[in-house]
Design an enzyme around this catalytic site. Structure first.
Site, PDB file in Angstrom:
ATOM      1  N   HIS A   1      -5.966  10.399   7.769  1.00  0.00           N
ATOM      2  CA  HIS A   1      -6.587   9.311   8.520  1.00  0.00           C
ATOM      3  C   HIS A   1      -7.583   9.836   9.551  1.00  0.00           C
ATOM      4  O   HIS A   1      -8.315  10.781   9.322  1.00  0.00           O
ATOM      5  CB  HIS A   1      -5.518   8.428   9.175  1.00  0.00           C
ATOM      6  CG  HIS A   1      -4.568   7.788   8.210  1.00  0.00           C
ATOM      7  ND1 HIS A   1      -4.956   7.308   6.984  1.00  0.00           N
ATOM      8  CD2 HIS A   1      -3.230   7.571   8.286  1.00  0.00           C
ATOM      9  CE1 HIS A   1      -3.906   6.804   6.347  1.00  0.00           C
ATOM     10  NE2 HIS A   1      -2.850   6.965   7.116  1.00  0.00           N
TER      11      HIS A   1
ATOM     12  N   LYS B   1       0.876  -1.175   0.000  1.00  0.00           N
ATOM     13  CA  LYS B   1       0.000   0.000   0.000  1.00  0.00           C
ATOM     14  C   LYS B   1       0.914   1.226   0.000  1.00  0.00           C
ATOM     15  O   LYS B   1       1.750   1.385   0.890  1.00  0.00           O
ATOM     16  CB  LYS B   1      -0.873  -0.016   1.260  1.00  0.00           C
ATOM     17  CG  LYS B   1      -1.677   1.266   1.511  1.00  0.00           C
ATOM     18  CD  LYS B   1      -2.887   1.346   0.620  1.00  0.00           C
ATOM     19  CE  LYS B   1      -3.803   2.510   1.011  1.00  0.00           C
ATOM     20  NZ  LYS B   1      -4.547   2.237   2.262  1.00  0.00           N
TER      21      LYS B   1
END
Length: 285
Positions: free
Chosen positions: A156, A60
């Site tokens: 996030h 990722k």
């Protein structure tokens, strides 16, 4: 005579809830016929560096790192993070702060967040910000709160928790991107080594799609894995995080997703922020 089991694929992704939610079924052998995974957890700035050094089979990474790694890796059409209303934020202690000449903490100079920030700053801070300081993303809000830096670029779950630090949202990079392009925000990509071969790459992509669907079908099955790695995150925040970053683009980039990725990388290359991509660089076998 029994055949040897296929070797595990080395994969690196973050401990964040969206990644553990997406990969739970696959990492725990609940996707029939899928390759086994040998998982390493690392923040995105670390996985970006791993990709540039060719240190894993599957990773990722930030979309911003793609131009530097696509000779060795291919972009998978699923498993990543794109969306709307989920962009990085610029936070300050003082509301409405002028960032001209100010020190800004960012989660990585090869991060998509920083690329979106630079595109935003080119429009909004014409005289330029000051020093850029790279920090792990979980250290940025305390640094802004404590006055170690003037502003912080956060990603996030910080979208949901920054007020706990007494901070103000100066700007939303996603709002700027969506407002100027109409496209979703490309954040994190899943890439795999080209040398794995077409068959393994397609099998891997199918397995990731199946893992995403399994997580959607039974969200509680992934909860232990998500919370084990969520760094003491409140379960409600973890659920918000998953709801924001795991969506239809995670299951399949599709035409709109690919347009967003090409749009970001093309615009960044035009600004001299990234090397240009070739016309077939994003093609999946």
């Amino acid at each position: 005579m029994t055949s040897e089991p296929a070797p595990s694929l080395r994969i690196a992704y973050s401990p964040c809830p969206n990644d553990t939610f997406v990969f739970d079924a696959l990492a725990h052998g609940r996707v029939p016929g899928a390759p086994a995974l040998d998982v390493t957890f690392a923040d995105i700035d670390v996985t970006n560096g791993m990709a540039e050094r060719g240190e894993s089979d599957v990773l990722k990474v930030s979309y911003a790192v793609l131009p530097y790694v696509l000779d060795a890796y291919v972009l998978l059409p699923c498993g990543g993070a794109l969306g709307r209303g989920c962009g990085p934020l610029v936070l300050t202690r003082e509301a409405g702060l002028d960032l001209t000449g100010r020190t800004v903490a960012v989660p990585g100079e090869r991060s998509t967040a920083y690329l979106l920030f630079r595109l935003w700053a080119a429009d909004v801070v014409p005289d330029g910000v000051g020093e850029i300081v790279v920090m792990p993303f979980h250290e940025i809000m305390p640094a802004v709160r404590d006055g170690k830096v003037d502003a912080g670029l956060v990603i996030h779950e910080a979208r949901f928790t920054y007020r706990n630090y007494g901070l103000h949202k100066l700007a939303d990079m996603g709002e700027h991107w969506e407002g100027t392009t109409g496209l979703p925000i490309p954040l994190g990509a899943i890439i795999a080594r080209r040398s794995l071969g077409e068959g393994t790459l397609k099998r891997l992509a199918d397995a990731i799609r199946a893992s995403v669907r399994a997580a959607w079908d039974d969200p509680e099955a992934s909860r232990p894995y998500v919370m084990e790695h969520a760094q003491e995150m409140d379960p409600a925040v973890a659920d918000q995080h998953i709801g924001l970053y795991v969506n239809e683009f995670t299951a399949e980039l599709g035409e709109m997703g690919y347009a967003a990725v090409r749009g970001l990388l093309t615009r960044a290359a035009a600004e001299g922020l990234l090397p240009p991509l070739g016309p077939e660089a994003l093609d999946f076998p």
